[in-house]
Design a protein around this motif. Structure first.
Motif, PDB file in Angstrom:
ATOM      1  N   GLU A   1       0.824  -1.208   0.000  1.00 15.93           N
ATOM      2  CA  GLU A   1       0.000   0.000   0.000  1.00 15.93           C
ATOM      3  C   GLU A   1       0.856   1.254   0.000  1.00 15.93           C
ATOM      4  OE1 GLU A   1      -2.415  -0.575   3.418  1.00 15.93           O
ATOM      5  OE2 GLU A   1      -3.817  -1.944   2.411  1.00 15.93           O
ATOM      6  N   THR A   2       1.968   1.221   0.724  1.00 15.56           N
ATOM      7  CA  THR A   2       2.865   2.383   0.759  1.00 15.56           C
ATOM      8  C   THR A   2       3.512   2.590  -0.601  1.00 15.56           C
ATOM      9  OG1 THR A   2       3.301   2.004   3.113  1.00 15.56           O
ATOM     10  CG2 THR A   2       4.857   3.397   1.918  1.00 15.56           C
ATOM     11  N   ILE A   3       3.949   1.500  -1.233  1.00 19.18           N
ATOM     12  CA  ILE A   3       4.526   1.604  -2.572  1.00 19.18           C
ATOM     13  C   ILE A   3       3.492   2.183  -3.541  1.00 19.18           C
ATOM     14  CG2 ILE A   3       5.413   0.304  -4.545  1.00 19.18           C
ATOM     15  CD1 ILE A   3       6.618  -1.680  -2.489  1.00 19.18           C
ATOM     16  N   ALA A   4       2.271   1.675  -3.475  1.00 20.17           N
ATOM     17  CA  ALA A   4       1.213   2.167  -4.363  1.00 20.17           C
ATOM     18  C   ALA A   4       0.971   3.655  -4.158  1.00 20.17           C
ATOM     19  CB  ALA A   4      -0.077   1.378  -4.123  1.00 20.17           C
ATOM     20  N   ASP A   5       1.022   4.094  -2.910  1.00 21.08           N
ATOM     21  CA  ASP A   5       0.801   5.506  -2.598  1.00 21.08           C
ATOM     22  C   ASP A   5       1.902   6.395  -3.161  1.00 21.08           C
ATOM     23  OD1 ASP A   5      -0.798   7.521  -1.124  1.00 21.08           O
ATOM     24  OD2 ASP A   5       1.031   7.742   0.072  1.00 21.08           O
ATOM     25  N   MET A   6       3.080   5.822  -3.393  1.00 21.55           N
ATOM     26  CA  MET A   6       4.215   6.593  -3.920  1.00 21.55           C
ATOM     27  C   MET A   6       4.201   6.698  -5.443  1.00 21.55           C
ATOM     28  SD  MET A   6       7.205   5.118  -1.382  1.00 21.55           S
ATOM     29  CE  MET A   6       8.559   6.082  -2.077  1.00 21.55           C
ATOM     30  N   VAL A   7       3.425   5.841  -6.096  1.00 20.88           N
ATOM     31  CA  VAL A   7       3.357   5.865  -7.563  1.00 20.88           C
ATOM     32  C   VAL A   7       2.622   7.126  -8.019  1.00 20.88           C
ATOM     33  CG1 VAL A   7       2.410   4.709  -9.600  1.00 20.88           C
ATOM     34  CG2 VAL A   7       3.451   3.355  -7.757  1.00 20.88           C
ATOM     35  N   LYS A   8       3.211   7.827  -8.971  1.00 28.81           N
ATOM     36  CA  LYS A   8       2.620   9.071  -9.459  1.00 28.81           C
ATOM     37  C   LYS A   8       1.279   8.802 -10.145  1.00 28.81           C
ATOM     38  CE  LYS A   8       6.920  11.654 -10.222  1.00 28.81           C
ATOM     39  NZ  LYS A   8       6.595  12.776  -9.339  1.00 28.81           N
ATOM     40  N   GLN A   9       0.348   9.698  -9.913  1.00 28.96           N
ATOM     41  CA  GLN A   9      -0.991   9.575 -10.509  1.00 28.96           C
ATOM     42  C   GLN A   9      -0.899   9.590 -12.034  1.00 28.96           C
ATOM     43  OE1 GLN A   9      -3.930   9.368  -8.610  1.00 28.96           O
ATOM     44  NE2 GLN A   9      -5.000   8.951 -10.540  1.00 28.96           N
ATOM     45  N   GLY A  10      -1.545   8.596 -12.661  1.00 30.08           N
ATOM     46  CA  GLY A  10      -1.689   8.613 -14.109  1.00 30.08           C
ATOM     47  C   GLY A  10      -0.568   7.992 -14.914  1.00 30.08           C
ATOM     48  N   VAL A  11       0.469   7.480 -14.265  1.00 34.45           N
ATOM     49  CA  VAL A  11       1.546   6.852 -15.028  1.00 34.45           C
ATOM     50  C   VAL A  11       1.106   5.474 -15.513  1.00 34.45           C
ATOM     51  CG1 VAL A  11       3.371   8.070 -13.770  1.00 34.45           C
ATOM     52  CG2 VAL A  11       2.622   5.808 -12.975  1.00 34.45           C
ATOM     53  N   ILE A  12       1.825   4.964 -16.495  1.00 30.92           N
ATOM     54  CA  ILE A  12       1.679   3.570 -16.909  1.00 30.92           C
ATOM     55  C   ILE A  12       2.838   2.820 -16.259  1.00 30.92           C
ATOM     56  CG2 ILE A  12       1.675   1.948 -18.843  1.00 30.92           C
ATOM     57  CD1 ILE A  12       0.570   4.218 -20.585  1.00 30.92           C
ATOM     58  N   ALA A  13       2.531   2.049 -15.248  1.00 27.71           N
ATOM     59  CA  ALA A  13       3.576   1.448 -14.423  1.00 27.71           C
ATOM     60  C   ALA A  13       3.905   0.035 -14.876  1.00 27.71           C
ATOM     61  CB  ALA A  13       3.147   1.438 -12.958  1.00 27.71           C
ATOM     62  N   ALA A  14       5.179  -0.323 -14.741  1.00 22.29           N
ATOM     63  CA  ALA A  14       5.628  -1.697 -14.941  1.00 22.29           C
ATOM     64  C   ALA A  14       6.103  -2.226 -13.597  1.00 22.29           C
ATOM     65  CB  ALA A  14       6.761  -1.745 -15.969  1.00 22.29           C
ATOM     66  N   ASP A  15       5.447  -3.255 -13.108  1.00 24.90           N
ATOM     67  CA  ASP A  15       5.833  -3.876 -11.842  1.00 24.90           C
ATOM     68  C   ASP A  15       6.775  -5.026 -12.168  1.00 24.90           C
ATOM     69  OD1 ASP A  15       5.934  -4.563  -9.149  1.00 24.90           O
ATOM     70  OD2 ASP A  15       4.124  -5.794  -9.247  1.00 24.90           O
ATOM     71  N   ILE A  16       8.076  -4.785 -11.944  1.00 27.63           N
ATOM     72  CA  ILE A  16       9.110  -5.760 -12.306  1.00 27.63           C
ATOM     73  C   ILE A  16       9.271  -6.762 -11.157  1.00 27.63           C
ATOM     74  CG2 ILE A  16      11.503  -6.063 -13.048  1.00 27.63           C
ATOM     75  CD1 ILE A  16       9.914  -4.296 -14.957  1.00 27.63           C
TER      76      ILE A  16
END
Length: 221
Positions: A6-21
């Protein structure tokens, strides 16, 4: 584990296309979609087994249109439209190898989030040696373990000093309660470690004392 994710998710910038490696069960991609943080996420893993577990979790949550599983060694097969990446729950050397091989790709990323099991100072040193910029840091204490999560980008920054590499440049400035509790645990751990070193003139003892002094200074700033 959920507090960390949840903390990692909260740090992800709004609206990016994320790759979870190294996505494993795709818990993070599901959370990013569910929260509205992202509209599209790539769930990437090097092995077919974890990717199959990810597919099942994605289907269970009805997110097949928004989360795309990708069999990939690091960034090798990550689609070009991904503009953020997360590498969490792996060792420092694995993360550093993945990031080093993807050096050119990182320049197009809005942020890269790393959470390594150990060797956090080495991870910051890797970032500093390339003059990258740490943009956010968080600490999480969960199930008796401390986790440090670092978000950075490739914008040029002067190298970080020794205290920043150990204690965290953003964490030291923010000084929230969770971080100060983390520092206190580090101090206690170092004191116990030093007590077990019989030769107080050894390099190991000197290094431990130096770290202890830096953590103490964070508490008393």
């Amino acid at each position: 584990m959920m507090k960390r994710i949840e903390t990692i998710a909260d740090m992800v910038k709004q609206g990016v296309i994320a790759a979870d490696i190294g996505t494993d069960h795709a818990f993070l991609p599901v959370l990013l979609i569910r929260s509205g943080r992202c509209e599209k996420v790539y769930a990437c893993d090097i092995a077919e087994g974890p990717l199959e577990a990810a597919r099942k979790n994605i289907a269970k949550n009805g997110m097949q249109e928004q989360i795309i599983p990708v069999l990939s060694d690091g960034f090798d097969r990550v689609p070009a439209d991904a503009d953020a990446a997360v590498l969490a729950g792996m060792g420092y050397y694995t993360a550093a190898d993945i990031l080093t091989r993807a050096a050119e790709r990182l320049d197009g990323m809005k942020q890269i989030i790393v959470e390594v099991n150990r060797n956090v100072r080495e991870m910051r040193t890797w970032i500093s040696d390339r003059n990258y910029t740490v943009i956010d840091e968080r600490t999480v204490y969960e199930r008796g373990f401390d986790y440090v999560i670092i978000s950075f980008n490739t914008r040029r920054h002067d190298s970080y000093n020794e205290k920043e590499l150990l204690c965290g440049p953003i964490l030291m400035r923010r000084r929230d309660e969770e971080y100060l509790a983390f520092v206190q645990r580090k101090i206690t751990s170092l004191q116990k470690r030093l007590a077990k070193i019989p030769d107080t003139s050894s390099p190991a003892y000197a290094e431990g004392e130096k770290e202890l002094a830096m953590y103490w200074s964070v508490l008393h700033e």
